[in-house]
Design a protein around this motif. Sequence first.
Motif, short mmCIF file in Angstrom:
data_model
loop_
_atom_site.label_atom_id
_atom_site.label_comp_id
_atom_site.label_asym_id
_atom_site.label_seq_id
_atom_site.Cartn_x
_atom_site.Cartn_y
_atom_site.Cartn_z
N GLU A 93 -54.35 27.03 12.51
CA GLU A 93 -53.81 27.85 13.41
C GLU A 93 -52.89 26.86 14.52
O GLU A 93 -51.95 27.63 14.88
CB GLU A 93 -54.66 28.45 14.32
CG GLU A 93 -55.47 29.68 13.46
CD GLU A 93 -56.49 30.44 14.33
OE1 GLU A 93 -56.84 29.76 15.49
OE2 GLU A 93 -57.11 31.46 13.95
N SER A 94 -53.33 25.58 14.38
CA SER A 94 -52.48 25.15 15.45
C SER A 94 -51.41 24.02 14.74
O SER A 94 -50.28 23.79 15.28
CB SER A 94 -53.32 24.04 16.31
OG SER A 94 -54.11 23.19 15.55
N THR A 95 -52.00 23.47 13.43
CA THR A 95 -50.80 22.50 13.09
C THR A 95 -50.37 22.50 11.76
O THR A 95 -49.14 22.46 11.39
CB THR A 95 -51.36 20.96 13.26
OG1 THR A 95 -52.56 20.88 12.47
CG2 THR A 95 -51.54 20.45 14.67
N ASP A 96 -51.44 22.99 10.76
CA ASP A 96 -51.13 23.00 9.24
C ASP A 96 -50.55 24.22 8.75
O ASP A 96 -49.83 24.28 7.77
CB ASP A 96 -52.36 22.44 8.67
CG ASP A 96 -52.86 21.05 8.77
OD1 ASP A 96 -52.00 20.49 9.49
OD2 ASP A 96 -54.01 20.79 8.46
N GLY A 97 -51.00 25.22 9.13
CA GLY A 97 -50.64 26.57 8.64
C GLY A 97 -51.41 26.87 7.13
O GLY A 97 -52.37 26.17 6.92
N LEU A 98 -50.98 27.72 6.23
CA LEU A 98 -51.63 27.82 5.07
C LEU A 98 -50.44 27.86 3.97
O LEU A 98 -49.40 28.21 4.34
CB LEU A 98 -52.30 29.42 5.19
CG LEU A 98 -53.55 29.58 6.01
CD1 LEU A 98 -53.67 30.97 5.87
CD2 LEU A 98 -54.60 28.78 5.43
N VAL A 99 -51.16 27.48 2.99
CA VAL A 99 -50.17 27.60 1.62
C VAL A 99 -50.47 28.99 0.73
O VAL A 99 -51.79 28.78 0.39
CB VAL A 99 -50.09 26.25 0.82
CG1 VAL A 99 -49.14 26.59 -0.41
CG2 VAL A 99 -49.42 25.23 1.68
N VAL A 100 -49.70 29.78 0.64
CA VAL A 100 -49.94 31.02 -0.26
C VAL A 100 -49.32 31.05 -1.47
O VAL A 100 -48.05 30.67 -1.58
CB VAL A 100 -49.66 32.49 0.81
CG1 VAL A 100 -49.81 33.50 -0.15
CG2 VAL A 100 -50.22 32.34 1.93
N SER A 101 -50.17 31.02 -2.50
CA SER A 101 -49.82 31.16 -3.77
C SER A 101 -49.95 32.60 -4.38
O SER A 101 -51.29 32.81 -4.37
CB SER A 101 -50.39 30.13 -4.45
OG SER A 101 -50.09 30.05 -5.94
N THR A 102 -49.22 33.40 -4.63
CA THR A 102 -49.63 34.69 -5.28
C THR A 102 -48.63 35.26 -6.46
O THR A 102 -47.60 34.82 -6.67
CB THR A 102 -49.35 35.80 -3.93
OG1 THR A 102 -49.49 37.17 -4.16
CG2 THR A 102 -47.81 35.84 -3.49
#
Length: 185
Positions: A93-102
């Motif tokens: 939530e503060s620095t990295d975020g998420l990688v979404v693969s869909t």
Amino acid sequence: MADSVGDSLDRVLEGAFTRPVPKSAQAQMKYLVKQLKGTRAVAQLLGVSQRTVERYLKGRLKRPRSRLRGRMEREVRRRWQPQIRAKARQRAESTDGLVVSTRARFGFTAAPGTTDDARIRDITQALPPLWAGRLFAAREQGATEQQLQRIAAEGLAETYFRADNTRAHGLGVEFTDVERIEMEL
């Protein structure tokens, strides 16, 4: 069976675990009794008798039926390493975020009179911390799978299709028929 956004968010946090989750029925039951501070609370949570919980604790019962086994595993995973889970979420939530693969069906609506028919697309995209925070907050507040998909679609629309709002202004994105979705930190 299609994957769900909620399950994928749970797996992201489980990926940060530093110790393995208890595997045996006895170890899982011991953990739940410790967390819930008593056999009665565990029995109510799992929908079994207090005596059944005690039998698992003593090792007299070893192999739960599939429904009980699933409930035990789910409840242990939900409570396992809460500080590690919280740190992973905070980092996303503060620095990295998420990688979404869909792999899902994406359709578009844009300016009046223009449309693009929906089609299946494979997309892997990094979502910034803002979107990770929105997804985790919605999951924590009990959002439905459709609401989580809508948030993921908005994030993908902004970062992938509109390139952080540098193009395709006003493009609406529909995200349906999710065949696969995986998230990583």
